[in-house]
Design an enzyme around this catalytic site. Sequence first.
Site, PDB file in Angstrom:
ATOM      1  CG  HIS A 108      -3.297   3.354   2.368  1.00  0.00           C
ATOM      2  ND1 HIS A 108      -3.814   3.053   1.118  1.00  0.00           N
ATOM      3  CD2 HIS A 108      -3.339   2.183   3.082  1.00  0.00           C
ATOM      4  CE1 HIS A 108      -4.129   1.772   1.087  1.00  0.00           C
ATOM      5  NE2 HIS A 108      -3.861   1.232   2.257  1.00  0.00           N
TER       6      HIS A 108
ATOM      7  CG  ASN B 203      -6.769  -0.917   1.209  1.00  0.00           C
ATOM      8  OD1 ASN B 203      -6.045  -0.467   0.330  1.00  0.00           O
ATOM      9  ND2 ASN B 203      -6.306  -1.456   2.321  1.00  0.00           N
TER      10      ASN B 203
ATOM     11  CB  CYS C 106      -0.935   0.013   1.201  1.00  0.00           C
ATOM     12  SG  CYS C 106      -2.042  -1.394   1.192  1.00  0.00           S
TER      13      CYS C 106
HETATM   14  O1  UT7 Z   1      -3.912  -1.387   3.591  1.00  0.00           O
HETATM   15  C1  UT7 Z   1      -2.996  -2.190   4.298  1.00  0.00           C
HETATM   16  C2  UT7 Z   1      -3.106  -1.990   5.749  1.00  0.00           C
HETATM   17  N1  UT7 Z   1      -4.355  -2.531   6.234  1.00  0.00           N
HETATM   18  C3  UT7 Z   1      -5.003  -1.885   7.201  1.00  0.00           C
HETATM   19  O2  UT7 Z   1      -4.607  -0.825   7.599  1.00  0.00           O
HETATM   20  C4  UT7 Z   1      -6.228  -2.579   7.806  1.00  0.00           C
HETATM   21  C5  UT7 Z   1      -6.154  -2.502   9.318  1.00  0.00           C
HETATM   22  N2  UT7 Z   1      -7.228  -3.220  10.023  1.00  0.00           N
HETATM   23  C6  UT7 Z   1      -8.524  -2.865   9.937  1.00  0.00           C
HETATM   24  O3  UT7 Z   1      -8.893  -1.993   9.185  1.00  0.00           O
HETATM   25  C7  UT7 Z   1      -9.497  -3.542  10.874  1.00  0.00           C
HETATM   26  O4  UT7 Z   1      -8.790  -4.315  11.810  1.00  0.00           O
HETATM   27  C8  UT7 Z   1     -10.550  -4.439  10.155  1.00  0.00           C
HETATM   28  C9  UT7 Z   1     -11.533  -3.573   9.400  1.00  0.00           C
HETATM   29  C10 UT7 Z   1      -9.851  -5.401   9.210  1.00  0.00           C
HETATM   30  C11 UT7 Z   1     -11.342  -5.238  11.198  1.00  0.00           C
HETATM   31  O5  UT7 Z   1     -11.933  -4.363  12.155  1.00  0.00           O
HETATM   32  P1  UT7 Z   1     -11.754  -4.610  13.714  1.00  0.00           P
HETATM   33  O6  UT7 Z   1     -12.546  -3.597  14.422  1.00  0.00           O
HETATM   34  O7  UT7 Z   1     -10.280  -4.669  14.020  1.00  0.00           O
HETATM   35  O8  UT7 Z   1     -12.442  -6.021  13.904  1.00  0.00           O
HETATM   36  P2  UT7 Z   1     -11.831  -7.321  14.558  1.00  0.00           P
HETATM   37  O9  UT7 Z   1     -10.945  -8.015  13.578  1.00  0.00           O
HETATM   38  O10 UT7 Z   1     -11.310  -7.037  15.914  1.00  0.00           O
HETATM   39  O11 UT7 Z   1     -13.149  -8.191  14.717  1.00  0.00           O
HETATM   40  C12 UT7 Z   1     -14.180  -7.794  15.635  1.00  0.00           C
HETATM   41  C13 UT7 Z   1     -15.341  -8.759  15.495  1.00  0.00           C
HETATM   42  C14 UT7 Z   1     -14.920 -10.221  15.520  1.00  0.00           C
HETATM   43  O12 UT7 Z   1     -15.916 -10.952  16.167  1.00  0.00           O
HETATM   44  P3  UT7 Z   1     -15.732 -11.412  17.701  1.00  0.00           P
HETATM   45  O13 UT7 Z   1     -14.501 -12.256  17.727  1.00  0.00           O
HETATM   46  O14 UT7 Z   1     -15.597 -10.148  18.484  1.00  0.00           O
HETATM   47  O15 UT7 Z   1     -17.004 -12.161  17.986  1.00  0.00           O
HETATM   48  C15 UT7 Z   1     -14.927 -10.606  14.071  1.00  0.00           C
HETATM   49  O16 UT7 Z   1     -15.177 -11.974  13.841  1.00  0.00           O
HETATM   50  O17 UT7 Z   1     -15.985  -8.534  14.236  1.00  0.00           O
HETATM   51  C16 UT7 Z   1     -16.075  -9.783  13.545  1.00  0.00           C
HETATM   52  N3  UT7 Z   1     -16.009  -9.508  12.117  1.00  0.00           N
HETATM   53  C17 UT7 Z   1     -17.089  -9.230  11.391  1.00  0.00           C
HETATM   54  N4  UT7 Z   1     -18.387  -9.144  11.709  1.00  0.00           N
HETATM   55  C18 UT7 Z   1     -19.239  -8.826  10.731  1.00  0.00           C
HETATM   56  C19 UT7 Z   1     -14.904  -9.456  11.329  1.00  0.00           C
HETATM   57  N5  UT7 Z   1     -15.265  -9.142  10.074  1.00  0.00           N
HETATM   58  C20 UT7 Z   1     -16.612  -8.995  10.085  1.00  0.00           C
HETATM   59  C21 UT7 Z   1     -17.561  -8.678   9.111  1.00  0.00           C
HETATM   60  N6  UT7 Z   1     -18.850  -8.599   9.472  1.00  0.00           N
HETATM   61  N7  UT7 Z   1     -17.215  -8.418   7.832  1.00  0.00           N
END
Ligand code: UT7
Length: 332
Positions: free
Chosen positions: A256, A286, A116
């Site tokens: 980004h 993204n 990225c």
């Molecule tokens: O471009 C390269 C660099 N990349 C980035 O900068 C991305 C950085 N990371 C992020 O943007 C975020 O971490 C994400 C958008 C990928 C995820 O968001 P988050 O708030 O960190 O969610 P999480 O991974 O902590 O997941 C929270 C909950 C989980 O459920 P439990 O374990 O709390 O029950 C996930 O299973 O949300 C769940 N979850 C979803 N629920 C509904 C994960 N994806 C989804 C989804 N829909 N699509």
Amino acid sequence: MRNLNAAITGIGGYVPESILTNEDITKLVDTTDEWITSRTGIKERRILKEKHAGSSYMGTKAVEELLKKTHVDPSEIDALICSTTTGDYILPSTASIIAENCGIKNSFAYDLSAACSGFLFGLVNGATFVESGRYKKVIVVSTEKMSGVTNYTDRTTCPLFGDGAAAVLLEPTTENYGLIDSVLHTDGSGFPHLHIKAGGTAFPATNETIAKHQHAVYQEGQAVFKAAVSRLVEASEEIRDRNNLKVEDITWVVPHQANMRIIDAVMRTMKMPIEQAMINIEKYGNTSSASIPICLWEWEDKLKKGDLLVMSAFGAGFTWGSVLLKWAYTKE
Ligand code: UT7
């Protein structure tokens, strides 16, 4: 003291017409529009649907628009750098395909892979050629077909990515415009948190790698999120402080577009109003290294000669950095 600066003198871009909405994603995986919007800021993304069209398809369109807008003949281009991690083939380079498609024959062309952060790495690379005085017209094109490396059965990654491309022309100037300063970093210890495991020489394609979706992006979201916020803030503050800039000196922050919450956190920490950030994540998601130049492309009409831009990116590697740029023209 440098005699020559490298200025961006034009920009072209391309995003595919086909739109994949959050509603469409809810039909593929267990998710909701509310979750995707509130956790990422993304509402929809563009998907390249043309058969057997890779990243060069979009990169070609972006460069064609750039050449048309700047009235530059392809024969005048000295170098073309293509930043992509979703190239058409392992070889040849996507840059060589784009150059051929655009009739760029008097130039050398190569790919640059920095995930990225690729546009910023490419920009510094291209600017260094121009500042040397040896090359007068250098194109930096970022093009990414992220849909080609996305697992549409994985709800943690498939809502995030979209396809698109944008290209800039760099030319020398003796005036005080163009690239002023840059801070670029790589920390390879980020590998476990964000990678595509198979398809390279370490893990060539097998039935097993395909069955396990190992040709798609693997991301540990939270670890990447934390690193992205802290590194982006560090790099943006470093470039601001060592150039003695006050908040009011900066016209635009060009972040980004990975997650609206990351953009919010960076702007808050820098004590800058969110209105000064270029944001189009809701429309495109993204697009990896294409996200920053796509912002510049969309904001071109609003940019004025002399505007100060801080562009900041973070991605796989990990790679990250900030570039300080003084915009060199006002569009008529
Ligand atoms: O471009 C390269 C660099 N990349 C980035 O900068 C991305 C950085 N990371 C992020 O943007 C975020 O971490 C994400 C958008 C990928 C995820 O968001 P988050 O708030 O960190 O969610 P999480 O991974 O902590 O997941 C929270 C909950 C989980 O459920 P439990 O374990 O709390 O029950 C996930 O299973 O949300 C769940 N979850 C979803 N629920 C509904 C994960 N994806 C989804 C989804 N829909 N699509």
